[in-house]
Design an enzyme around this catalytic site. Sequence first.
Site, PDB file in Angstrom:
ATOM      1  N   ILE A   1       0.840  -1.197   0.000  1.00 34.48           N
ATOM      2  CA  ILE A   1       0.000   0.000   0.000  1.00 34.48           C
ATOM      3  C   ILE A   1       0.876   1.248   0.000  1.00 34.48           C
ATOM      4  CG2 ILE A   1      -1.832   1.231   1.227  1.00 34.48           C
ATOM      5  CD1 ILE A   1      -2.685  -1.587   2.282  1.00 34.48           C
TER       6      ILE A   1
ATOM      7  N   ASN B   1      12.502  -0.878   6.401  1.00 35.74           N
ATOM      8  CA  ASN B   1      13.615  -1.815   6.709  1.00 35.74           C
ATOM      9  C   ASN B   1      13.621  -3.001   5.747  1.00 35.74           C
ATOM     10  OD1 ASN B   1      11.493  -3.399   7.503  1.00 35.74           O
ATOM     11  ND2 ASN B   1      12.148  -3.637   9.644  1.00 35.74           N
TER      12      ASN B   1
ATOM     13  N   TYR C   1      -3.656  -9.157  15.978  1.00 42.30           N
ATOM     14  CA  TYR C   1      -3.348  -8.143  14.962  1.00 42.30           C
ATOM     15  C   TYR C   1      -4.324  -6.971  15.076  1.00 42.30           C
ATOM     16  CZ  TYR C   1      -3.887  -5.806  10.483  1.00 42.30           C
ATOM     17  OH  TYR C   1      -4.024  -4.846   9.517  1.00 42.30           O
TER      18      TYR C   1
ATOM     19  N   LEU D   1      -7.065 -13.830  -0.240  1.00 46.87           N
ATOM     20  CA  LEU D   1      -7.709 -14.422  -1.406  1.00 46.87           C
ATOM     21  C   LEU D   1      -7.111 -13.983  -2.732  1.00 46.87           C
ATOM     22  CD1 LEU D   1     -10.039 -16.142  -2.583  1.00 46.87           C
ATOM     23  CD2 LEU D   1     -11.444 -14.068  -2.549  1.00 46.87           C
TER      24      LEU D   1
ATOM     25  N   ARG E   1     -16.805  -9.809   1.144  1.00 43.94           N
ATOM     26  CA  ARG E   1     -15.907  -8.770   1.632  1.00 43.94           C
ATOM     27  C   ARG E   1     -15.982  -7.534   0.749  1.00 43.94           C
ATOM     28  NH1 ARG E   1     -15.989 -12.138   4.864  1.00 43.94           N
ATOM     29  NH2 ARG E   1     -14.306 -13.089   6.101  1.00 43.94           N
TER      30      ARG E   1
ATOM     31  N   ASP F   1     -13.037 -16.488  10.479  1.00 46.35           N
ATOM     32  CA  ASP F   1     -13.668 -15.773   9.367  1.00 46.35           C
ATOM     33  C   ASP F   1     -15.118 -15.422   9.706  1.00 46.35           C
ATOM     34  OD1 ASP F   1     -11.536 -15.658   7.729  1.00 46.35           O
ATOM     35  OD2 ASP F   1     -12.186 -17.175   6.319  1.00 46.35           O
TER      36      ASP F   1
END
Length: 346
Positions: A14, A34, A156, A207, A238, A302
């Site tokens: 991104i 890095n 996360y 995916l 999604r 999920d």
Amino acid sequence: MSPTILLTGGAGYIGSHTFVALVEAGYTPVILDNFSNSHPAVLDRLARITGMTPVCERGDVLDTPWVQSVVTRHTPAAVVHFAGVKAVGESVAQPLKYYRQNVGGSLSLLQAIESAVDAGAAPLPAFVFSSTATVYGDPDEVPVRESAPLRPSSPYAQTKLTVEEMLGCAVVARPAWRVGVLRYFNPVGAHASGLIGEDPSGIPNNLMPFVSQVAVGRRERLSVFGNDYPTPDGTGIRDYIHVQDLAEGHVAAVRALLAGQPGFTLNLGTGKGSSVLDVVHAFERACGRPVPYQVAPRRPGDVAEYFADPARARELLGWQARRGLDEMCADSWRWQSGNPAGYAGA
Ligand code: WQD
């Protein structure tokens, strides 16, 4: 001179697309990376796309004194913080790595900025944070608004929410600090040139890169994780957003903060849901060949369906996603077919 924008993790998926969008919008991005989850070859690709040789500071956001020296050297008008780790499954197995990289790295960056500012060596930069829609967990309703309950369902997601909370406290202490939090839904696709794109190391968790690797012959077939969800075709839904739309959302966020917009937290998505099989069929149209798959058990963690309500981003930033699923797949395929081994083959 155009305003300098420091991009931590700017060599990543991104980050690199945001680099291009910022140059096109007249800014001067500087990359801090890095290269733990990105490849130096991307720098040459960015130069070919933009005509600008990227300025890149190679090092770790956890090295606070070094980051302070970078902020002092470049005096950025804004900092966009992408650097971090983002595999949900890995975060369950290695939560402390995720807290160190995502929370510790953000803390180190923020302290380095504060030290440079307090030393009079740099102006207080606007700050944009790369967050995630998985802070919502399994939503009560779709589309998902920013006011939806926060239910981080993995270490996360929890680390991303912790950083959001840390930023909130930092702004209370320094009300002049303008902070934008962007909660991404599912970034996919690649720059239309085919020169930069998603290049996950190892077996893709997500995916679109998996489908893309099946199509190019690197993987035998896709496993569809469950076709018994309460959705029209039984597979998970999604909000896939083209990475160039996402990058343009970051430019709009930087522009708004530099124009004096108070801070915000915004969902960046299309507002449309697509199923796993929608993606498979769109990719088959894009690549002109079948994408073989088998139905496999559901993946733990999920959820059946989530997609964004992007109204606030449209109202506040004048931004909305413009590219559809077919364009996402066509651009993914152009990158993957032109770079079967990703940047390693560059
Ligand atoms: C999408 C759909 C799967 C792989 C994750 C993170 C999120 C963000 C984006 C970082 C689901 C199905 C997937 C496969 C499949 N990352 N699937 N076979 O889980 O929505 O979001 O990535 O910010 O934080 O949570 O994305 O691409 O993994 O899955 O059937 O081999 O595809 O079940 O329905 P997800 P995904």
